[in-house]
Design an enzyme around this catalytic site. Structure first.
Site, short mmCIF file in Angstrom:
data_model
loop_
_atom_site.label_atom_id
_atom_site.label_comp_id
_atom_site.label_asym_id
_atom_site.label_seq_id
_atom_site.Cartn_x
_atom_site.Cartn_y
_atom_site.Cartn_z
N LYS A 1 0.85 -1.20 0.00
CA LYS A 1 0.00 0.00 0.00
C LYS A 1 0.89 1.24 0.00
O LYS A 1 2.09 1.15 0.26
CB LYS A 1 -0.92 -0.02 1.22
CG LYS A 1 -0.19 0.00 2.55
CD LYS A 1 -1.15 -0.15 3.71
CE LYS A 1 -0.35 -0.24 5.01
NZ LYS A 1 -1.02 0.29 6.15
N ARG B 1 -9.49 0.03 16.16
CA ARG B 1 -9.43 0.91 14.98
C ARG B 1 -10.43 0.40 13.96
O ARG B 1 -11.34 1.10 13.56
CB ARG B 1 -8.00 0.91 14.42
CG ARG B 1 -7.79 1.85 13.25
CD ARG B 1 -6.35 1.85 12.77
NE ARG B 1 -5.93 0.58 12.17
CZ ARG B 1 -4.76 0.39 11.57
NH1 ARG B 1 -3.87 1.36 11.52
NH2 ARG B 1 -4.47 -0.78 11.04
N TYR C 1 16.45 29.65 8.21
CA TYR C 1 15.29 30.45 8.61
C TYR C 1 15.25 30.64 10.12
O TYR C 1 15.43 29.69 10.88
CB TYR C 1 14.00 29.76 8.16
CG TYR C 1 13.72 29.92 6.69
CD1 TYR C 1 13.52 31.18 6.12
CD2 TYR C 1 13.67 28.81 5.87
CE1 TYR C 1 13.28 31.31 4.77
CE2 TYR C 1 13.42 28.94 4.52
CZ TYR C 1 13.22 30.20 3.97
OH TYR C 1 12.99 30.33 2.62
N MET D 1 12.39 24.23 2.36
CA MET D 1 11.58 23.45 1.42
C MET D 1 12.44 22.58 0.50
O MET D 1 12.13 21.42 0.25
CB MET D 1 10.71 24.39 0.57
CG MET D 1 9.79 23.63 -0.37
SD MET D 1 8.74 24.71 -1.36
CE MET D 1 7.49 25.16 -0.22
C1 LIG Z 1 -3.79 -4.50 8.59
C2 LIG Z 1 -2.33 -4.37 8.35
N1 LIG Z 1 -1.60 -5.47 8.21
C3 LIG Z 1 -0.26 -5.42 8.01
C4 LIG Z 1 0.41 -4.21 7.94
C5 LIG Z 1 1.89 -4.19 7.77
O1 LIG Z 1 2.49 -3.72 8.95
P1 LIG Z 1 4.06 -3.53 9.06
O2 LIG Z 1 4.42 -2.49 8.06
O3 LIG Z 1 4.27 -3.07 10.47
O4 LIG Z 1 4.66 -4.86 8.76
C6 LIG Z 1 -0.33 -3.03 8.09
C7 LIG Z 1 0.36 -1.75 8.04
O5 LIG Z 1 -0.07 -0.72 8.43
C8 LIG Z 1 -1.73 -3.11 8.30
O6 LIG Z 1 -2.48 -2.00 8.46
#
Ligand SMILES: Cc1ncc(COP(=O)(O)O)c(C=O)c1O
Length: 359
Positions: free
Chosen positions: A34, A130, A254, A302
């Site tokens: 992701k 969550r 800055y 920046m």
């Molecule tokens: C549901 C879920 N599984 C697995 C992962 C992977 O986690 P990590 O990057 O700590 O291995 C994430 C990452 O946010 C997640 O949200």
């Protein structure tokens, strides 16, 4: 051309994936790609793992479609499931594995008419609060979804809140909550993120979900990548583009917030917060110039940042600067800046060219 690149070692990602698989022999793994593969480039990472990955995990249908276009066969897990009713049919067309984390999603799934059934992962809220169903709701929906026309495999998934804190009581409780549901008939189970893959064998289950470890950063505050046998995949490298002498008492950058306490040599580096370097990184954050550690001084701008070269008299304009990477773990920079490697890697902005290599 502006001298700033994120060079990405695809063989390191393959190595780290193999480490994850070796931690849990015989299990399968959704490589978490992701957020553009945590900033590394989803296309290149999926292609690099094409032969060895059992599956990939993503956060949205758009990301899933991108991965499906690259890999026709791999399982692709949608970690948050669908965001609206209209998405289920598209998910079925793409042949996704779908998380169902709420009653609303379960209802929408049962109301959907799909071109083919989906592999469903009921998500248990085991304590992170969550996403996820309560234990009672998992039991109820297990009964209603098992055998439903929209469902191929019915699976169980949950996520740890504190797996990075070794010996955490919370993790024990979450694991127990997960195990308590295994009297139900689930085809597959998945619980372990990187931290759990590396340190909690009892949580490995059937499918691992390695994210941060694939990219060679650590989920732990007290265990570095080298100790974990992981290789950093991304090196963010810039150049010294200016050098100057600064007298005692003079300010740099800055607000002039950093003042020279000795006659100082200041270097200006071609990387700033619009590239993803954390603006709040304080003076003293490590930066590597010619392979030597020096300190960031003054506020990050920046497009540039400044470093103290006083103890590196040979440093000169054109020298290579590593902001993080193979020689300076991203986790160290993150710690200095009060954040995590996750954030720094995934926030490298689009204007930074990615260059790929194989070791
Ligand atoms: C549901 C879920 N599984 C697995 C992962 C992977 O986690 P990590 O990057 O700590 O291995 C994430 C990452 O946010 C997640 O949200």
């Amino acid at each position: 051309m502006r001298p700033l690149i994120a060079s990405i070692d695809l063989s390191a990602i393959r190595h780290n994936h193999a480490v994850a698989k070796r931690c849990a022999p015989g299990r399968q793994a959704f490589a978490v790609v992701k957020a553009n593969a945590y900033g590394h480039g989803v296309r290149e990472v999926v292609t690099a793992l094409f032969d060895e990955a059992d599956g990939f995990a993503v956060a949205s249908l758009e990301e899933a479609a991108e991965v499906r276009a690259l890999h026709g066969a791999a399982r692709i897990l949608l970690l948050e499931g669908c965001f609206e009713a209209a998405e289920y049919q598209f998910a079925a067309q793409l042949g996704l594995d779908l998380v169902v984390h709420s009653e609303l999603q379960a209802q929408q799934l049962l109301a959907a008419s799909l071109s083919r059934p989906l592999n469903i992962w009921l998500k248990l809220d085991s304590g992170m609060h969550r996403l996820g169903l309560s234990e009672a709701a998992v039991r109820e929906w297990h009964g209603r979804l098992l055998g439903a026309g929209q469902v191929a495999e019915l699976n169980l998934l949950s996520h740890f809140a504190c797996a990075d804190e070794r010996g955490s009581e919370m993790t024990e409780q979450q694991l127990e909550a997960f195990l308590d549901l295994l009297d139900l008939d689930f085809a597959q189970r998945s619980l372990a993120n990187s931290a759990a893959i590396l340190t909690i064998p009892a949580a490995h289950m059937d499918w691992l979900r390695p994210g941060i470890m694939l990219y060679g950063a650590t989920p732990f505050a007290d265990l570095g990548v080298a100790e974990l046998g992981l290789k950093p995949a991304m090196s963010l490298t810039a150049q010294l583009i200016a050098c100057r002498e600064v007298a005692v008492g003079e300010g740099v950058g800055y607000g002039g917030s950093w003042r020279a306490e000795r006659p100082s040599r200041i270097g200006t580096v071609s990387c700033g917060y619009a590239d993803g370097y954390p603006r709040h990184a304080p003076s003293g954050t490590p930066v590597l110039v010619r392979g030597q550690r020096v300190a960031l001084v003054g506020r990050v701008s920046m497009d540039m940042l400044t470093v103290d070269l006083t103890d590196l008299p040979n440093a000169a304009v054109g020298d290579a600067v590593e902001l993080w990477g193979a020689q300076l773990p991203v986790d160290e920079v993150a710690q200095a800046a009060g954040t995590l490697g996750y954030e720094l890697l995934s926030k490298v902005t689009q204007r930074v060219p990615r260059r790929y290599h194989q070791g």
